[in-house]
Design a protein around this motif. Sequence first.
Motif, PDB file in Angstrom:
ATOM      1  N   ILE A  38       0.910  -1.139  -0.016  1.00  6.70           N
ATOM      2  CA  ILE A  38       0.113  -0.164  -0.054  1.00  6.70           C
ATOM      3  C   ILE A  38       0.816   1.200  -0.051  1.00  6.70           C
ATOM      4  CG2 ILE A  38      -1.822   1.343   1.109  1.00  6.70           C
ATOM      5  CD1 ILE A  38      -2.479  -1.417   2.815  1.00  6.70           C
ATOM      6  N   LYS A  39       0.591   2.038  -0.867  1.00  9.89           N
ATOM      7  CA  LYS A  39       1.558   3.244  -1.219  1.00  9.89           C
ATOM      8  C   LYS A  39       0.559   4.362  -0.722  1.00  9.89           C
ATOM      9  CE  LYS A  39       4.310   5.928  -4.241  1.00  9.89           C
ATOM     10  NZ  LYS A  39       4.017   7.475  -3.681  1.00  9.89           N
ATOM     11  N   ASN A  40       1.333   5.151   0.354  1.00 10.23           N
ATOM     12  CA  ASN A  40       0.427   6.450   0.494  1.00 10.23           C
ATOM     13  C   ASN A  40       1.351   7.494   0.349  1.00 10.23           C
ATOM     14  OD1 ASN A  40      -1.787   5.313   1.895  1.00 10.23           O
ATOM     15  ND2 ASN A  40      -0.478   4.517   3.574  1.00 10.23           N
ATOM     16  N   GLN A  41       0.686   8.947   0.800  1.00 13.40           N
ATOM     17  CA  GLN A  41       1.560   9.949   0.234  1.00 13.40           C
ATOM     18  C   GLN A  41       3.011  10.139   0.949  1.00 13.40           C
ATOM     19  OE1 GLN A  41       0.080  12.311  -1.808  1.00 13.40           O
ATOM     20  NE2 GLN A  41       1.893  13.363  -2.200  1.00 13.40           N
ATOM     21  N   GLU A  42       3.107  10.074   2.227  1.00 15.95           N
ATOM     22  CA  GLU A  42       4.537  10.279   2.756  1.00 15.95           C
ATOM     23  C   GLU A  42       5.100   8.936   3.216  1.00 15.95           C
ATOM     24  OE1 GLU A  42       3.986  12.992   6.285  1.00 15.95           O
ATOM     25  OE2 GLU A  42       3.334  14.638   4.870  1.00 15.95           O
ATOM     26  N   SER A  43       4.174   7.721   3.566  1.00 15.91           N
ATOM     27  CA  SER A  43       4.878   6.470   4.009  1.00 15.91           C
ATOM     28  C   SER A  43       4.044   5.424   3.378  1.00 15.91           C
ATOM     29  CB  SER A  43       4.567   6.726   5.634  1.00 15.91           C
ATOM     30  OG  SER A  43       3.410   6.462   5.763  1.00 15.91           O
TER      31      SER A  43
END
Length: 462
Positions: free
Chosen positions: A401-406
């Motif tokens: 799972i890729k998020n904005q900051e982490s």
Amino acid sequence: MLKLFCKICSTLTPSDTEIVEQMSNVATILSNILEMDVFLDCPTKKEDEAMVVFHARPEKKSLYSKNISGEIAYRINEPAVFRTFSTGLASRNYKAITQENEQVLQNILPIFNSLDEVICVIIIEYSEKQKEIFDKEYNKKAAAILMGQIDSLKDRVTEYINDAIITFNKDGYATYANKVAKILYENLGKHNIIGESFENLYFERINYNSILENPDSYKMKEINILNYSLSVQCFVSKINENIKRVTLIIKDITEEKKHAEELRLKTIFIKEIHHRVKNNLQTIASLLRLQKRRIKNEEVKKILDETINRILSIAITHEVLSTTGIDQISIKPILDILYGNYFKNNIDKTKKIEFNIYGDEFFISSDKATSVALVVNEIIQNAIDHAFIGRDKGKIEIEIIKNQESSKIRISDNGVGMDLSKNENNMGFLIVNSLIKDKLKGNIDVKSAKGIGTTIEFDFKN
């Protein structure tokens, strides 16, 4: 014809006309570079009228059905032109109506004589759809051309360009060369450019007329001569319906080529280093396997198996880097290789364990990739060893799972669950916690329920 049009304007002196004539070279170069219509407009004695004394019209992307040299530009249709005449200021992205009654945008630069009078303007025209292209190409290729003011013929706009520029007349003889061109040819052993034929100045055997007849075949060519690597372009422009001329633009790409070659050799060197590291790690794993065969203690054998898997997990990153040579690695292939090469070799063949790896594709540094591979290895190994006791089948899912900051990785199994309190001092979990907190600067969350399974989720900074 240009001189005749300048004379009709009745506002220019002979020296002014000479400057305007010289600026036609600049207009031609700009038109070739930008592939847009470029004009020279001069003021007339009527304050609301100007004359188009020169039109550099691109071969394919012109907004006009014909060359409009000699036609009148009116203040009501092209207010920015007259703004520049009166203020001496450049105008950017002004709306106008063409002589063919079409809406366009104009970019305008004033041209001054020795008395600091605006005697002419350079106009670049483009449609609303071409605005983005103009902004990009202007900043990339043409900004250097449109800088400064012209105080004399010696201070020509083309002298600001870093590329060598030579213009040829209809008969194929050089009529102008900027300073860069003169220096380049002097270094190549040619001291005189003006008056030389195209054939004597070009770097390969080629007929001047063949360029005039088939210009698209000579748009871009890379040539190596002496210690130079040169990017050579020939642009053909129409003076009128019967006369064409060629502008030769030469860019020195020697340093760029050297830099590219250095990068290529560096990449090869880095790939070789990672290939050797991978081989050395696999050799260590093989030696440990040999040692394992001589040991009868099952607990020691298990410890060696776990150690071998950890070594091979580290080797995966170097395996990927040995093929790419860059420090950024896609996370999903790392996990695919981890399962494909190592996990399935350690699964009890009597059990049917289904693996599923899915989620986002993104890149992380090789250092993070190594830590992620080790963490996933420990979690999967623990699931294989303990999650399916008493069962002949199971499922393990890895979600990226890729998020904005982490970003995070979630590993779930549908096994028997585990007692979290009993795993606090487990070597595998000690390694996992240490890697996540110290190397990945992230957090771990473990959820487990008896008979339902276990989900372990950890995150790390992008």
